[in-house]
Design a protein around this motif. Structure first.
Motif, PDB file in Angstrom:
ATOM      1  N   THR A  57      -2.042 -18.857  -8.576  1.00 51.87           N
ATOM      2  CA  THR A  57      -3.391 -19.013  -8.024  1.00 51.87           C
ATOM      3  C   THR A  57      -3.963 -20.368  -8.394  1.00 51.87           C
ATOM      4  N   ALA A  58      -3.704 -20.815  -9.633  1.00 54.48           N
ATOM      5  CA  ALA A  58      -4.210 -22.117 -10.070  1.00 54.48           C
ATOM      6  C   ALA A  58      -3.649 -23.236  -9.201  1.00 54.48           C
ATOM      7  N   MET A  61      -5.475 -23.219  -5.834  1.00 51.77           N
ATOM      8  CA  MET A  61      -6.832 -23.788  -5.941  1.00 51.77           C
ATOM      9  C   MET A  61      -6.769 -25.299  -6.075  1.00 51.77           C
ATOM     10  N   SER A  62      -5.819 -25.787  -6.885  1.00 52.16           N
ATOM     11  CA  SER A  62      -5.685 -27.225  -7.083  1.00 52.16           C
ATOM     12  C   SER A  62      -5.305 -27.921  -5.782  1.00 52.16           C
ATOM     13  N   MET A  63      -4.371 -27.330  -5.045  1.00 55.27           N
ATOM     14  CA  MET A  63      -3.937 -27.950  -3.792  1.00 55.27           C
ATOM     15  C   MET A  63      -5.066 -27.961  -2.765  1.00 55.27           C
ATOM     16  N   ARG A  64      -5.818 -26.880  -2.678  1.00 59.52           N
ATOM     17  CA  ARG A  64      -6.936 -26.838  -1.732  1.00 59.52           C
ATOM     18  C   ARG A  64      -7.973 -27.914  -2.070  1.00 59.52           C
ATOM     19  N   ILE A  83      -3.867 -21.121   2.026  1.00 54.44           N
ATOM     20  CA  ILE A  83      -3.211 -21.738   0.861  1.00 54.44           C
ATOM     21  C   ILE A  83      -3.275 -20.668  -0.218  1.00 54.44           C
ATOM     22  N   ASN A  84      -2.224 -19.863  -0.314  1.00 57.53           N
ATOM     23  CA  ASN A  84      -2.231 -18.663  -1.145  1.00 57.53           C
ATOM     24  C   ASN A  84      -0.935 -18.526  -1.923  1.00 57.53           C
ATOM     25  N   THR A  85      -0.976 -17.643  -2.909  1.00 58.03           N
ATOM     26  CA  THR A  85       0.278 -17.202  -3.514  1.00 58.03           C
ATOM     27  C   THR A  85       0.960 -16.225  -2.561  1.00 58.03           C
ATOM     28  N   MET A  86       2.233 -15.981  -2.798  1.00 58.23           N
ATOM     29  CA  MET A  86       2.986 -15.046  -1.962  1.00 58.23           C
ATOM     30  C   MET A  86       2.343 -13.660  -1.979  1.00 58.23           C
ATOM     31  N   LYS A 534       5.268 -24.118 -16.660  1.00 58.83           N
ATOM     32  CA  LYS A 534       5.533 -24.672 -15.327  1.00 58.83           C
ATOM     33  C   LYS A 534       4.263 -25.265 -14.739  1.00 58.83           C
ATOM     34  N   GLY A 535       4.370 -26.462 -14.191  1.00 56.07           N
ATOM     35  CA  GLY A 535       3.231 -27.091 -13.537  1.00 56.07           C
ATOM     36  C   GLY A 535       2.353 -27.920 -14.447  1.00 56.07           C
TER      37      GLY A 535
END
Length: 621
Positions: A57-58, A61-64, A83-86, A534-535
Motif C-alpha cells: 500500500t505504501a 501511495m508513493s507512486m500516486r 494504482i493498487n496492491t493486488m 524491500k523498497g
C-alpha cells in the motif's frame, strides 16, 4: 523471448508483454513512471485504461503522489485510476458483486492469524479430519494453487470457505481466488473490467504466486500487448506469503504473445563495493537465478567504501556500536536504517538509543496479543451476530479461563484434553448455523434451556453475561466497575501471559509510537524487521544478527535467505555495516548455540576485496 536492445528505453517499447529485470537501485520505479507518461503522450491512452499493481500500500501511495505531478507535465490532468496492491484490486472486483459469492455488501476481510487458525481447525473437525492437515490447507491457499480434487485438503478448505461465507468474511487469499472466479464466470463483467486494464503495469513481479499469476493473465486476456512487468528474481523473499520466483523466471511460458525482456545493469544507488559484494551472495547461493548482465555503477556515485563486518563479543557492545554509527550519521544529516531479524533483537538497541537520546521509529508493529484480543472483544460486543467473532471469543475463553474450564461438565481430564473436547464441541455448532440462525443465537438459546446444555449455561452465566453487563452498564466509567471488568476480561481473553508481559506490550507500543515525536532537529533512525526492508534505502544501513545459526537458521531455505540478505545489503547508498555477535542471550536466539557464534556463511561469501573486518575483544574490567 526477444531481448530489448536498449533496456534503459524499455518503457517506450510496444507492443508487449514486456518483462524488465531490474536489480536494486537500477531504476525500476523510474521505468514504471516513464512507461505511464509514454502511454499518455505516445499512445494517447486514457487514464481510465491504465492500471498499476504494486506490492505494498505504501508503494501505491508513493507512486500516486509522484505521478500526480509528472502526469501534469505530460498534459494529463489525472493519474491512472487504479494504482493498487493486488489484494486491494481483487477486493474492489469482489465488491462489485458480493452477492455472486453469497457475501453481504458489508463483508469483512479476516486478517487475524489466530482467528483464521481457529476457523480452519473447526473446518477440519466438521469433516472429521485431524487438525494437523490445516498446515497443508494453509500452505495450498497461500501458494494460490488450490485444486478441487476431492482430497482431504480440499474438503477441509471447502468447509473453511463455508464457515467464512456464513460469517460474511473473506480472507486475503480469497481476494485473489474470488476475483479470478468472477472474471472467469462473468464474461460480461470481465469484458467491462478489462477496459480498465488495457495497459497493465506490475511492480515486484517476482513476488507473485500461482493465483496471482492467473489473475494477471485474466486481466490481460486478449490485450497482452499492454502488459509491462518489472521485477528481479534475486529479490524474491516472500515464500511465506506464497511468492515464487518461477513465475518471473518462466515469464514467457505464461503468455500467448512472444514477450520482450530487458535487463537493467546500472546501479544508481549502491557504490561498487556494496553492489558487487551483495551480488556475490546470490551468485554463490542461487544457481538457478535468471541471467543478468555485468553490473556497472553510475558515475554520479562518488563514495565507495568497503562493507564493514563487525565481529563483536556481545549484544551490549553491538547496541553501543550501532548507536554510535547512527548518531554520527544523523548528526551529519544522513539517513540511517537498522535492520533486525525480528523484534527480539530490539530491546538492547532501544535501551541504548533512549539512553543516548537518539530518536527512532520502529516500522514493524510489535505483536499486540493482548490489545488485539481486547479489540476482538469489542467487535463481538458491537455485533454479537458476527458468527466468526463469537466463535473466536469462545476460543479465547476456552484457552484462557482455567477455573471456568476446569469446572465444566466435560468427559476428559486434564486442561489440554478438556480444551480439545471443548474445541470439538464449538466446531459442531457450525453445522446448525444457517440463514435463520447465527452462532451466538444458537449458543444463547442453548444456555437459556440449560438442561442438556450445561456447558453453554456455565460459560454464559460465568463469563459472557457478566462481561456484557459490565460493558453495557452506565456505570462502566466508575472505578469499581472498571476493576471488575478488567478482572473478568483478563480471565476470559488473557491479554498477556503475565501482568508484566501485558504491561511490557503496552510500553513497547507507547515508546515505538511516541519516540519520533520527541524534540530535536535530526532525522530519526528507522528500524525495520528484515523482511520489511524491500523498497527502502538510506545513506547508512546497519544489519543485525548476521551469525551462523541465526541467519540462516537450521531448516531455513538457504537460497531465499541469501536473497533476503541481498535485499538488506542493497538498501545502503553510502555505507553498509554488518553485525555478528559471538555471544547472544538464549531468549533472543532460542538456540542452545548462543555462545561461540561465528559470522554467517553469507558474510563469508563476500569477496575479500569488498569487505573490511573489525574484530573487537571484550573490554577487560
Amino acid at each position: 523471448m526477444i531481448e530489448i536492445d536498449d533496456p534503459l528505453s524499455a518503457y517506450s517499447v510496444f507492443p508487449g508483454p514486456i518483462l524488465l529485470l531490474a536489480g536494486p537501485g537500477t531504476g525500476k520505479t523510474y521505468q514504471i513512471e516513464k512507461r505511464i507518461l509514454f502511454l499518455f503522450s505516445e499512445l494517447n491512452a486514457d487514464p481510465e485504461e491504465i492500471s498499476v499493481i504494486t506490492f505494498t500500500t505504501a508503494a501505491a501511495m508513493s507512486m500516486r503522489s509522484r505521478l500526480a505531478n509528472k502526469s501534469k507535465e505530460a498534459g494529463v490532468e489525472k493519474c491512472p485510476s487504479i494504482i493498487n496492491t493486488m489484494h486491494s484490486l481483487g477486493n474492489s472486483i469482489i465488491g462489485e458483486f458480493p452477492d455472486f459469492f453469497g457475501l453481504p455488501n458489508d463483508y469483512s476481510v479476516l486478517a487475524n492469524q489466530e482467528f483464521k487458525t481457529v476457523l480452519m481447525n473447526d473446518a477440519a473437525r466438521i469433516v472429521g479430519i485431524e487438525t494437523g492437515i490445516c498446515n497443508a490447507v494453509e500452505n495450498c491457499r497461500t501458494k494460490g494453487n488450490c485444486r478441487e480434487d476431492g482430497s482431504d485438503t480440499c474438503n477441509v478448505c471447502r468447509a473453511y470457505r463455508s464457515i467464512l461465507r456464513s460469517s460474511g468474511y473473506v480472507d486475503y487469499d480469497d481476494l485473489i481466488f474470488l476475483a479470478c472466479r468472477l472474471l472467469k464466470e462473468r464474461e460480461d463483467f470481465a469484458t467491462h473490467f478489462r477496459k480498465k486494464t488495457r495497459f497493465l503495469l506490475i511492480d515486484e513481479y517476482q513476488d507473485i504466486n500461482e493465483a496471482q499469476c492467473n489473475f494477471i493473465r485474466l486481466l490481460s486476456k486478449d490485450q497482452e500487448d499492454g502488459l509491462f512487468a518489472v521485477g528481479d528474481d534475486d529479490q524474491s523473499i516472500y515464500s511465506f506469503r506464497g511468492g515464487d520466483p518461477k513465475y518471473i523466471k518462466g515469464f514467457e511460458s505464461y503468455f500467448d504473445q512472444n514477450p520482450r525482456i530487458g535487463r537493467l545493469s546500472v546501479s544508481w544507488r549502491c557504490p561498487e563495493h556494496i553492489a558487487l559484494g551483495a551480488r556475490s551472495v546470490v551468485e554463490n547461493y542461487c544457481p538457478d537465478r535468471a541471467e543478468k548482465p555485468p553490473l556497472t555503477i553510475s558515475a554520479d556515485i562518488s563514495i565507495n567504501e568497503k562493507i564493514i563486518i563487525h565481529n563483536l563479543p556481545s549484544e551490549i557492545y553491538e547496541s553501543n556500536t550501532v548507536a554510535n554509527i547512527c548518531e554520527a550519521a544523523v548528526k551529519g544529516n544522513k539517513s540511517a536504517i537498522v535492520l533486525i531479524p525480528n523484534k527480539r533483537y530490539l530491546p538492547y538497541i532501544r535501551k541504548t538509543f533512549l539512553k543516548k537520546g537518539i530518536r527512532y521509529i520502529y516500522k514493524t508493529e510489535p505483536a499486540k496479543e493482548g490489545l488485539t484480543r481486547y479489540e476482538s472483544l469489542m467487535q463481538w460486543h458491537l455485533n454479537p451476530n458476527d458468527n466468526a467473532v463469537t466463535r473466536y471469543l469462545l476460543h479465547l475463553i476456552t484457552n484462557n479461563f482455567d477455573d471456568l474450564v476446569g469446572a465444566l461438565p466435560l468427559g476428559e481430564e486434564g486442561k489440554n484434553n478438556r480444551r480439545t473436547e471443548l474445541s470439538e464441541y464449538w466446531a459442531n455448532i457450525w453445522k446448525e448455523v444457517d440463514e435463520e440462525r447465527n452462532y451466538y443465537e444458537i449458543f444463547a438459546k442453548r444456555a437459556a434451556i440449560g438442561e442438556g446444555y450445561l456447558i453453554e449455561k456455565e460459560i454464559m452465566s460465568g463469563c459472557i453475561e457478566p462481561i456484557k453487563n459490565l460493558m453495557d452498564s452506565s456505570k462502566v466509567g466508575k472505578r469499581d466497575n472498571l476493576s471488575e471488568f478488567l478482572h473478568r476480561t483478563g480471565q476470559a481473553v488473557a491479554p498477556g501471559v503475565t501482568p508484566k508481559g501485558f504491561l511490557r506490550e503496552i510500553e513497547e507500543w507507547r515508546i515505538d509510537k511516541t519516540i519520533s515525536g520527541l524534540g530535536g532537529s535530526y532525522l530519526p533512525v528507522e528500524i525495520f524487521n528484515l523482511p520489511s526492508s524491500k523498497g527502502l534505502e538510506a545513506d547508512i544501513v546497519c544489519v543485525i544478527g548476521m551469525s551462523e545459526g541465526i541467519f540462516p537458521q537450521d531448516g531455513d531455505d538457504i537460497e531465499e535467505k541469501a536473497r533476503l540478505f541481498y535485499v538488506a545489503m542493497t538498501r545502503a547508498k553510502q555505507k553498509l555495516h554488518l553485525f555478528s555477535c559471538r555471544t547472544r542471550s538464549g531468549g533472543v536466539t532460542f538456540s542452545k548455540a548462543s555462545y561461540g557464534l561465528k559470522p554467517s556463511r553469507y558474510i563469508d561469501s563476500i569477496p575479500q576485496q569488498h569487505k573490511e573486518i573489525e574484530y573487537r575483544k571484550p573490554v577487560k574490567k
